[in-house]
Design a protein around this motif. Structure first.
Motif, short mmCIF file in Angstrom:
data_model
loop_
_atom_site.label_atom_id
_atom_site.label_comp_id
_atom_site.label_asym_id
_atom_site.label_seq_id
_atom_site.Cartn_x
_atom_site.Cartn_y
_atom_site.Cartn_z
N ALA A 129 0.63 -1.27 0.17
CA ALA A 129 0.14 0.00 -0.04
C ALA A 129 0.79 1.40 -0.20
O ALA A 129 0.44 2.14 -0.63
N PRO A 130 1.89 1.24 0.63
CA PRO A 130 2.64 2.77 0.83
C PRO A 130 3.29 3.00 -0.64
O PRO A 130 3.67 4.11 -0.98
N ALA A 131 3.12 2.03 -1.75
CA ALA A 131 3.72 2.53 -2.97
C ALA A 131 2.72 3.61 -3.54
O ALA A 131 3.41 4.44 -4.42
N LEU A 132 1.50 3.73 -3.28
CA LEU A 132 0.88 4.76 -3.79
C LEU A 132 1.14 6.27 -3.37
O LEU A 132 1.37 7.05 -4.16
N HIS A 133 1.72 6.55 -2.13
CA HIS A 133 2.30 7.73 -1.61
C HIS A 133 3.61 7.86 -2.46
O HIS A 133 4.03 9.11 -2.98
N ASP A 140 -9.26 4.28 -9.13
CA ASP A 140 -10.20 4.96 -9.62
C ASP A 140 -9.95 6.25 -10.32
O ASP A 140 -10.58 6.82 -11.28
N TYR A 141 -9.07 6.81 -9.67
CA TYR A 141 -8.54 8.25 -10.31
C TYR A 141 -7.09 8.55 -9.74
O TYR A 141 -6.68 8.09 -8.66
N LEU A 142 -6.31 9.10 -10.69
CA LEU A 142 -4.88 9.87 -10.07
C LEU A 142 -4.74 11.05 -11.09
O LEU A 142 -4.47 11.00 -12.27
N ALA A 152 -7.32 7.70 -5.81
CA ALA A 152 -8.18 6.49 -5.26
C ALA A 152 -7.82 5.20 -5.98
O ALA A 152 -8.09 5.30 -7.07
N ALA A 153 -7.42 4.23 -5.14
CA ALA A 153 -7.13 3.19 -5.80
C ALA A 153 -7.10 1.81 -4.77
O ALA A 153 -7.48 2.14 -3.50
N THR A 154 -7.76 0.71 -5.21
CA THR A 154 -7.98 -0.39 -4.34
C THR A 154 -6.78 -1.55 -4.40
O THR A 154 -6.51 -1.81 -5.35
N VAL A 168 -9.76 -3.01 -0.14
CA VAL A 168 -9.73 -2.12 0.60
C VAL A 168 -9.45 -0.77 -0.69
O VAL A 168 -8.36 -1.03 -1.14
N ARG A 169 -10.42 0.10 -0.50
CA ARG A 169 -10.14 1.43 -1.32
C ARG A 169 -9.60 2.61 -0.47
O ARG A 169 -9.90 2.84 0.37
N LEU A 170 -8.17 3.04 -1.02
CA LEU A 170 -7.33 3.91 -0.26
C LEU A 170 -7.56 5.03 -1.06
O LEU A 170 -7.47 5.18 -2.34
N ILE A 171 -7.54 6.19 -0.16
CA ILE A 171 -7.21 7.62 -0.84
C ILE A 171 -6.05 8.19 -0.48
O ILE A 171 -5.69 8.23 0.52
#
Length: 279
Positions: free
Chosen positions: A200-204, A240-242, A265-267, A271-274
């Motif tokens: 999950a930390p990859a999103l940031h 969902d979007y970036l 926002a991505a799943t 779990v959907r994270l923003i």
């Protein structure tokens, strides 16, 4: 000593006494399952106000998915213990019938800033948020209200409704609190399985990389496309979007010449994270 109140009548009696003594009142609206991010808002409220109310109410009106509402963690006893340690004056934990009594028929709609992003993916969400926040401001009569910047779009919606409806509360946006590996703190994080939690930390990190490229003058569209691809490669099943949006009105931004925000926002797993960062 912290009090737990469950009715508007009790709360107003308490607040009336504080205000008669000239006290400044702060409120931190939450849906419970508190973590360090929430507690950072509590501490900001403690610094800025004489008395602090934390509201805990899982608002059914802002969930467009009944399954998501059912899964939302409810941990009032643990929350109350944390808030008492922080020196909160009142935990306001009303039941659904107190917030939405029989015959309730009103709704607050904030146009414009609520429409894109979360507004597109979660129909009715921001109407639910705007309505309950307006009600909580009326219930608490707070002078200041504290919200985290992780829910950046929600923060802009609340600022807009306060300005438009002449609600006498100062809305204070506080920095996103993150885990040591960069994952934005969220009540939903407890639902991440071990593999998803590791990924999950990859999103940031990907948002930071994209922001750096944009600040360096790179074109927006290719940077965003590359970031979406990297999020999927990192283990997220759906993006969902970036997007790059103007900071206040969340309109599409084609450059970083004005204040802008990268929002995503991505799943991962189920779990959907923003997340979002300034550019």
């Amino acid at each position: 000593m912290m009090q737990i109140l469950r009715t508007v009548a009790e709360l107003r009696t308490r607040v009336r006494g504080w205000k008669a003594d000239g006290r400044q009142v702060g409120v931190v609206p939450t849906m419970g399952a508190l973590h360090e991010g929430h507690l950072s808002l509590v501490r900001a409220a403690k610094r800025g106000c004489d008395r602090v109310i934390v509201t805990v109410f899982v608002n059914p009106a802002q969930f467009n998915n009944p399954e998501d509402l059912a899964k939302y963690p409810r941990t009032e006893a643990a929350d109350a213990a944390l808030l008492a340690e922080e020196g909160v004056d009142v935990l306001f934990a009303p039941g659904p019938d107190e917030v939405y009594p029989a015959g309730f028929a009103s709704q607050v709609i904030v146009s414009g800033v609520s429409a894109p992003l979360e507004g597109e993916r979660r129909p009715g969400h921001f109407e639910g948020v705007a309505t309950v926040v307006t009600k909580l401001f009326g219930m608490t009569q707070a002078d200041r209200a504290y919200f985290g910047q992780k829910d950046w779009q929600q923060l802009q919606v609340v600022k807009r409704l306060v300005a438009d409806l002449n609600i006498p509360v100062e809305v204070v946006g506080c920095e996103t609190i993150r885990e040591p590996d960069g994952l934005a703190m969220s009540s939903r994080n407890v639902r991440l399985d071990p593999l998803s939690r590791a990924q999950a930390p990859a999103l940031h990190r990907i948002l930071q990389k994209a922001a750096q490229a944009l600040r360096g003058g790179a074109e927006v569209a290719p940077v965003l496309a590359q970031a979406v691809a990297e999020v999927k490669q990192a283990g997220f099943s759906e993006v969902d979007y970036l997007e790059l949006r103007t900071a206040a009105m969340l309109e599409p931004a084609t450059s970083v010449a004005q204040p802008a925000r990268l929002l995503a926002a991505a799943t991962i797993g189920d779990v959907r994270l923003i997340d979002n960062i300034p550019v």
